[in-house]
Design a protein around this motif. Structure first.
Motif, mmCIF file in Angstrom:
data_model
loop_
_atom_site.group_PDB
_atom_site.id
_atom_site.type_symbol
_atom_site.label_atom_id
_atom_site.label_comp_id
_atom_site.label_asym_id
_atom_site.label_seq_id
_atom_site.Cartn_x
_atom_site.Cartn_y
_atom_site.Cartn_z
ATOM 1 N N VAL A 58 14.771 52.180 21.795
ATOM 2 C CA VAL A 58 13.638 52.567 20.955
ATOM 3 C C VAL A 58 13.920 53.917 20.294
ATOM 4 N N GLN A 59 14.541 54.838 21.033
ATOM 5 C CA GLN A 59 14.859 56.154 20.470
ATOM 6 C C GLN A 59 15.866 56.035 19.337
ATOM 7 N N LEU A 60 16.847 55.156 19.482
ATOM 8 C CA LEU A 60 17.790 54.920 18.380
ATOM 9 C C LEU A 60 17.074 54.329 17.176
ATOM 10 N N GLY A 61 16.087 53.495 17.433
ATOM 11 C CA GLY A 61 15.282 52.944 16.348
ATOM 12 C C GLY A 61 14.542 54.043 15.603
ATOM 13 N N TRP A 62 14.014 55.019 16.335
ATOM 14 C CA TRP A 62 13.351 56.144 15.680
ATOM 15 C C TRP A 62 14.344 56.963 14.861
ATOM 16 N N ALA A 63 15.551 57.124 15.373
ATOM 17 C CA ALA A 63 16.578 57.850 14.614
ATOM 18 C C ALA A 63 16.884 57.121 13.303
ATOM 19 N N LEU A 64 16.931 55.795 13.354
ATOM 20 C CA LEU A 64 17.160 55.018 12.138
ATOM 21 C C LEU A 64 16.012 55.217 11.147
ATOM 22 N N GLN A 65 14.793 55.306 11.665
ATOM 23 C CA GLN A 65 13.647 55.522 10.774
ATOM 24 C C GLN A 65 13.753 56.869 10.058
ATOM 25 N N ILE A 66 14.188 57.887 10.780
ATOM 26 C CA ILE A 66 14.363 59.213 10.178
ATOM 27 C C ILE A 66 15.453 59.177 9.112
ATOM 28 N N LEU A 67 16.535 58.459 9.396
ATOM 29 C CA LEU A 67 17.610 58.338 8.407
ATOM 30 C C LEU A 67 17.146 57.596 7.156
ATOM 31 N N LEU A 68 16.306 56.589 7.339
ATOM 32 C CA LEU A 68 15.777 55.862 6.178
ATOM 33 C C LEU A 68 14.912 56.765 5.307
ATOM 34 N N ILE A 69 14.071 57.552 5.933
ATOM 35 C CA ILE A 69 13.236 58.474 5.166
ATOM 36 C C ILE A 69 14.117 59.512 4.467
ATOM 37 N N ALA A 70 15.133 60.006 5.160
ATOM 38 C CA ALA A 70 16.044 60.986 4.558
ATOM 39 C C ALA A 70 16.818 60.388 3.387
ATOM 40 N N GLY A 71 16.963 59.076 3.365
ATOM 41 C CA GLY A 71 17.616 58.413 2.240
ATOM 42 C C GLY A 71 16.876 58.628 0.930
ATOM 43 N N GLY A 72 15.637 59.081 1.027
ATOM 44 C CA GLY A 72 14.853 59.375 -0.164
ATOM 45 C C GLY A 72 15.434 60.500 -1.008
ATOM 46 N N PHE A 73 16.288 61.321 -0.425
ATOM 47 C CA PHE A 73 16.929 62.378 -1.213
ATOM 48 C C PHE A 73 17.953 61.803 -2.194
ATOM 49 N N PHE A 74 18.422 60.592 -1.922
ATOM 50 C CA PHE A 74 19.390 59.942 -2.803
ATOM 51 C C PHE A 74 18.747 58.839 -3.640
ATOM 52 N N VAL A 75 17.835 58.107 -3.017
ATOM 53 C CA VAL A 75 17.078 57.062 -3.706
ATOM 54 C C VAL A 75 15.603 57.382 -3.451
ATOM 55 N N PRO A 76 14.915 57.996 -4.403
ATOM 56 C CA PRO A 76 13.550 58.485 -4.159
ATOM 57 C C PRO A 76 12.569 57.445 -3.612
ATOM 58 N N SER A 77 12.735 56.206 -3.955
ATOM 59 C CA SER A 77 11.810 55.189 -3.433
ATOM 60 C C SER A 77 11.950 55.015 -1.920
#
Length: 142
Positions: A58-77
């Motif tokens: 579950v903690q790795l899943g949360w890390a993936l969620q943070i990485l997805l949100i951080a992807g907004g710096f490259f793809v704003p959507s």
């Protein structure tokens, strides 16, 4: 919990792939870099489907969620999509645990009901329908 979380992760797999296609349009990013990052994140999302019930899943899943949100710096959507999937992840974990607890509670109740019959009932086991009837030579009741 496993089914809900795995469904969310598979959805993220596709979103990451589509975000990679959008990121390729950015001239500042090389195609190799985009697909390396997206490939690692896509692989992580699929691998997490099998690791959800293990310690740290579950903690790795949360890390993936943070990485997805951080992807907004490259793809704003991805700010919006990442936040939406983080909310789905929270709901999957929260309601998945609630469902797992309810299933365990119902299983325990069913098991205890099987072990101890209610008052007035005969114990579970083979039932006889009265005294045995003598059988004729052909195997039919006499």
């Amino acid at each position: 919990m496993r089914t809900l979380c795995a469904s969310t992760l598979i959805g993220e797999f596709f979103v990451i792939g589509f975000a990679g296609l959008v990121a390729m349009k950015d001239p500042a990013l090389s195609t190799g870099t985009v697909w390396t990052v997206c490939g690692v994140l896509m692989a992580l999302s699929v691998l997490l489907c099998g690791m959800i019930t293990r310690p740290g899943g579950v903690q790795l899943g949360w890390a993936l969620q943070i990485l997805l949100i951080a992807g907004g710096f490259f793809v704003p959507s991805m700010f919006v999509l990442g936040a939406a999937f983080a909310a789905l992840w929270w709901a999957s974990v929260h309601f998945g645990r609630t469902i797992d607890e309810a299933k365990a509670r119902f299983a325990a109740q069913a098991e205890s009901a099987e072990r101890a019959p209610e008052d007035g009932e005969a114990p579970a086991g083979p039932r006889s329908e009265g005294p045995a009837q003598p059988r004729a030579a052909g195997g039919t009741p006499a």
